[in-house]
Write a protein that holds these residues in place. Structure first.
Motif, PDB file in Angstrom:
ATOM      1  N   ARG A 237       0.829  -1.208   0.000  1.00  0.00           N
ATOM      2  CA  ARG A 237       0.000   0.000   0.000  1.00  0.00           C
ATOM      3  C   ARG A 237       0.863   1.259   0.000  1.00  0.00           C
ATOM      4  O   ARG A 237       0.539   2.257  -0.636  1.00  0.00           O
ATOM      5  CB  ARG A 237      -0.928   0.004   1.208  1.00  0.00           C
ATOM      6  N   LEU A 238       1.963   1.189   0.730  1.00  0.00           N
ATOM      7  CA  LEU A 238       2.808   2.367   0.888  1.00  0.00           C
ATOM      8  C   LEU A 238       3.572   2.702  -0.385  1.00  0.00           C
ATOM      9  O   LEU A 238       3.680   3.860  -0.776  1.00  0.00           O
ATOM     10  CB  LEU A 238       3.803   2.140   2.032  1.00  0.00           C
ATOM     11  N   PHE A 239       4.107   1.672  -1.066  1.00  0.00           N
ATOM     12  CA  PHE A 239       5.023   1.923  -2.164  1.00  0.00           C
ATOM     13  C   PHE A 239       4.445   1.639  -3.542  1.00  0.00           C
ATOM     14  O   PHE A 239       5.071   1.962  -4.537  1.00  0.00           O
ATOM     15  CB  PHE A 239       6.292   1.076  -1.984  1.00  0.00           C
ATOM     16  N   GLN A 240       3.283   1.019  -3.627  1.00  0.00           N
ATOM     17  CA  GLN A 240       2.767   0.639  -4.935  1.00  0.00           C
ATOM     18  C   GLN A 240       1.415   1.288  -5.230  1.00  0.00           C
ATOM     19  O   GLN A 240       0.525   0.694  -5.803  1.00  0.00           O
ATOM     20  CB  GLN A 240       2.657  -0.880  -5.035  1.00  0.00           C
ATOM     21  N   MET A 241       1.260   2.524  -4.756  1.00  0.00           N
ATOM     22  CA  MET A 241       0.088   3.339  -5.069  1.00  0.00           C
ATOM     23  C   MET A 241      -1.202   2.771  -4.485  1.00  0.00           C
ATOM     24  O   MET A 241      -2.277   2.950  -5.044  1.00  0.00           O
ATOM     25  CB  MET A 241      -0.077   3.497  -6.587  1.00  0.00           C
ATOM     26  N   TYR A 242      -1.098   2.042  -3.356  1.00  0.00           N
ATOM     27  CA  TYR A 242      -2.306   1.518  -2.738  1.00  0.00           C
ATOM     28  C   TYR A 242      -2.605   2.188  -1.400  1.00  0.00           C
ATOM     29  O   TYR A 242      -3.506   1.776  -0.702  1.00  0.00           O
ATOM     30  CB  TYR A 242      -2.173   0.004  -2.500  1.00  0.00           C
ATOM     31  N   SER A 243      -1.810   3.176  -0.978  1.00  0.00           N
ATOM     32  CA  SER A 243      -2.035   3.798   0.325  1.00  0.00           C
ATOM     33  C   SER A 243      -3.322   4.628   0.285  1.00  0.00           C
ATOM     34  O   SER A 243      -3.635   5.288  -0.689  1.00  0.00           O
ATOM     35  CB  SER A 243      -0.855   4.693   0.706  1.00  0.00           C
ATOM     36  N   GLY A 244      -4.047   4.599   1.392  1.00  0.00           N
ATOM     37  CA  GLY A 244      -5.288   5.339   1.475  1.00  0.00           C
ATOM     38  C   GLY A 244      -6.492   4.488   1.094  1.00  0.00           C
ATOM     39  O   GLY A 244      -6.411   3.276   0.970  1.00  0.00           O
ATOM     40  N   GLU A 245      -7.624   5.142   0.902  1.00  0.00           N
ATOM     41  CA  GLU A 245      -8.867   4.456   0.568  1.00  0.00           C
ATOM     42  C   GLU A 245      -8.819   3.945  -0.872  1.00  0.00           C
ATOM     43  O   GLU A 245      -8.536   4.685  -1.810  1.00  0.00           O
ATOM     44  CB  GLU A 245     -10.045   5.418   0.729  1.00  0.00           C
ATOM     45  N   LYS A 246      -9.104   2.662  -1.046  1.00  0.00           N
ATOM     46  CA  LYS A 246      -9.055   2.082  -2.390  1.00  0.00           C
ATOM     47  C   LYS A 246     -10.239   2.524  -3.231  1.00  0.00           C
ATOM     48  O   LYS A 246     -11.363   2.629  -2.746  1.00  0.00           O
ATOM     49  CB  LYS A 246      -9.027   0.557  -2.303  1.00  0.00           C
ATOM     50  N   THR A 282      -9.426  -2.737 -14.951  1.00  0.00           N
ATOM     51  CA  THR A 282      -9.858  -2.041 -13.736  1.00  0.00           C
ATOM     52  C   THR A 282      -8.959  -2.470 -12.592  1.00  0.00           C
ATOM     53  O   THR A 282      -8.712  -3.660 -12.392  1.00  0.00           O
ATOM     54  CB  THR A 282     -11.322  -2.378 -13.397  1.00  0.00           C
ATOM     55  N   ALA A 283      -8.462  -1.483 -11.849  1.00  0.00           N
ATOM     56  CA  ALA A 283      -7.552  -1.759 -10.737  1.00  0.00           C
ATOM     57  C   ALA A 283      -7.994  -0.985  -9.505  1.00  0.00           C
ATOM     58  O   ALA A 283      -8.512   0.133  -9.614  1.00  0.00           O
ATOM     59  CB  ALA A 283      -6.126  -1.384 -11.107  1.00  0.00           C
ATOM     60  N   ASP A 284      -7.825  -1.583  -8.335  1.00  0.00           N
ATOM     61  CA  ASP A 284      -8.100  -0.905  -7.072  1.00  0.00           C
ATOM     62  C   ASP A 284      -6.859  -0.135  -6.652  1.00  0.00           C
ATOM     63  O   ASP A 284      -5.816  -0.728  -6.351  1.00  0.00           O
ATOM     64  CB  ASP A 284      -8.474  -1.914  -5.985  1.00  0.00           C
ATOM     65  N   VAL A 285      -6.955   1.187  -6.666  1.00  0.00           N
ATOM     66  CA  VAL A 285      -5.804   2.024  -6.311  1.00  0.00           C
ATOM     67  C   VAL A 285      -6.266   3.147  -5.389  1.00  0.00           C
ATOM     68  O   VAL A 285      -7.466   3.418  -5.257  1.00  0.00           O
ATOM     69  CB  VAL A 285      -5.144   2.639  -7.565  1.00  0.00           C
ATOM     70  N   ALA A 286      -5.287   3.795  -4.748  1.00  0.00           N
ATOM     71  CA  ALA A 286      -5.567   5.020  -4.007  1.00  0.00           C
ATOM     72  C   ALA A 286      -5.355   6.175  -4.973  1.00  0.00           C
ATOM     73  O   ALA A 286      -4.294   6.301  -5.582  1.00  0.00           O
ATOM     74  CB  ALA A 286      -4.628   5.153  -2.811  1.00  0.00           C
ATOM     75  N   VAL A 287      -6.367   6.986  -5.142  1.00  0.00           N
ATOM     76  CA  VAL A 287      -6.269   8.090  -6.094  1.00  0.00           C
ATOM     77  C   VAL A 287      -5.441   9.199  -5.439  1.00  0.00           C
ATOM     78  O   VAL A 287      -5.969  10.097  -4.793  1.00  0.00           O
ATOM     79  CB  VAL A 287      -7.660   8.594  -6.499  1.00  0.00           C
ATOM     80  N   SER A 288      -4.157   9.105  -5.614  1.00  0.00           N
ATOM     81  CA  SER A 288      -3.212  10.042  -5.019  1.00  0.00           C
ATOM     82  C   SER A 288      -2.422  10.706  -6.134  1.00  0.00           C
ATOM     83  O   SER A 288      -2.436  10.258  -7.284  1.00  0.00           O
ATOM     84  CB  SER A 288      -2.250   9.285  -4.096  1.00  0.00           C
TER      85      SER A 288
END
Length: 326
Positions: A237-246, A282-288
């Motif tokens: 989550r921290l390093f692969q764009m998954y941190s935060g709300e998916k 479609t991918a589950d990501v944190a929109v950061s």
């Protein structure tokens, strides 16, 4: 050293010489071993003794091969590290930004010592360290050692943390830090300490920006989020764009970027053809900002399709960047 003691060490001198100087294309003869023992260790022996020592090493499990003929001799066929393995390790050392140039060279020399002088010469020829962006913190080794020791002893650490200023100097933050370290993780060629902080909770620190690390008497704060498989998930989550709300984001990419998408999201991601030149997924990501800049970096080869709120965020980021050049 008495001659008798030298005789006791003779078999070790032979093994050491074979490890450093023997090669499949350059076997070491019994005469060369006898000359080495006499010249460097004041040991006089005959060929029969050398043959006996070689046989003892083979019985012990050392993979020594004997080659017949006029130019025959002995060489070690298999070692602790095979040549392709050493090359992989050297490549990793070369590319690691958290290692300084000095430490990189020291590590590469140690790795080269694990093979024959002939192979070491070839590997050193391909080593490129100068000119690469490297850490400027020479204490990195000691930092890693201190963090691992704290983890092993289940203790908290204190340290100072700094940022680089525009003057190229370290600027230490006003207060000392205290944290419970749980693991070390490498990402984007940098090394991070995953820890629990009394102030920030679960967090991470760049190891090359930590200084004066000290173990305290306090036990680590229990942290289920950094225990077992949970730590791997946190690092993802921290390093692969998954941190935060998916958020489930639908994207359209050019076919030339298939490798990039699989490298980022894994082989389980479902890719659906969209015409001859594109595919959607479609991918589950944190929109950061990290995720949005990753997509923008591919230019016209990548596009966010859904949801519209994410499309708008991407537009706003592009316009903000564009306005800087108006």
């Amino acid at each position: 050293m008495p001659k008798s003691d030298n005789q006791k060490l003779k078999i070790f001198y032979i093994l050491d010489y074979l490890q450093k100087n023997s090669h499949q294309k350059h076997p070491v003869g019994a005469g060369e071993l006898m000359a080495m023992l006499q010249k460097h260790h004041n040991i006089v022996c005959d060929r029969k003794t050398v043959y006996s020592d070689i046989g003892a090493l083979q019985d012990y499990g050392v993979d020594i091969v004997s080659t017949p003929g006029r130019n025959g001799g002995y060489y070690i066929a298999s070692r602790n590290f095979e040549l392709p393995e050493l090359k992989l390790l050297i490549d990793a050392v070369q590319s690691s930004r958290f290692l300084t140039e000095k430490k990189s060279r020291e590590l590469i020399e140690k790795l080269c010592s694990q093979c024959s002088v002939y192979d070491a010469r070839l590997m050193r020829r391909d080593v490129l360290v100068s000119g690469r962006v490297k850490s400027m913190n020479e204490t990195i080794y000691y930092n890693v050692d201190a963090i691992q020791e704290a983890i092993a002893q289940n203790r908290q650490i204190t340290f100072r943390y700094f940022d680089w200023g525009v003057d190229g100097k370290r600027h230490y933050r006003a207060r000392d830090y205290q944290a419970s370290p749980y693991g070390l993780c490498q990402d984007n060629e940098n090394c991070y300490c995953l820890a629990h902080s009394p102030r920030h909770g679960v967090t991470s620190y760049r190891v090359d920006r930590m200084n004066e690390i000290r173990l305290t008497q306090a036990l680590r704060t229990p942290c289920p989020e950094l225990t077992g498989k949970a730590m791997v998930e946190y690092a993802n989550r921290l390093f692969q764009m998954y941190s935060g709300e998916k958020t489930a984001v639908k994207l359209c990419f050019h076919r030339s970027l298939v490798n990039v998408v699989i490298d980022r999201f894994g082989r389980d991601i479902l890719l659906l053809p969209d015409g001859e030149d594109h595919f959607v997924f479609t991918a589950d990501v944190a929109v950061s900002p990290m995720f949005l800049t990753w997509v923008i970096g591919f230019g016209q080869k990548a596009k966010i399709l859904y949801p519209q709120s994410v499309v708008e965020q991407c537009k706003e980021m592009c316009l903000a960047a564009l306005n800087q050049y108006e």
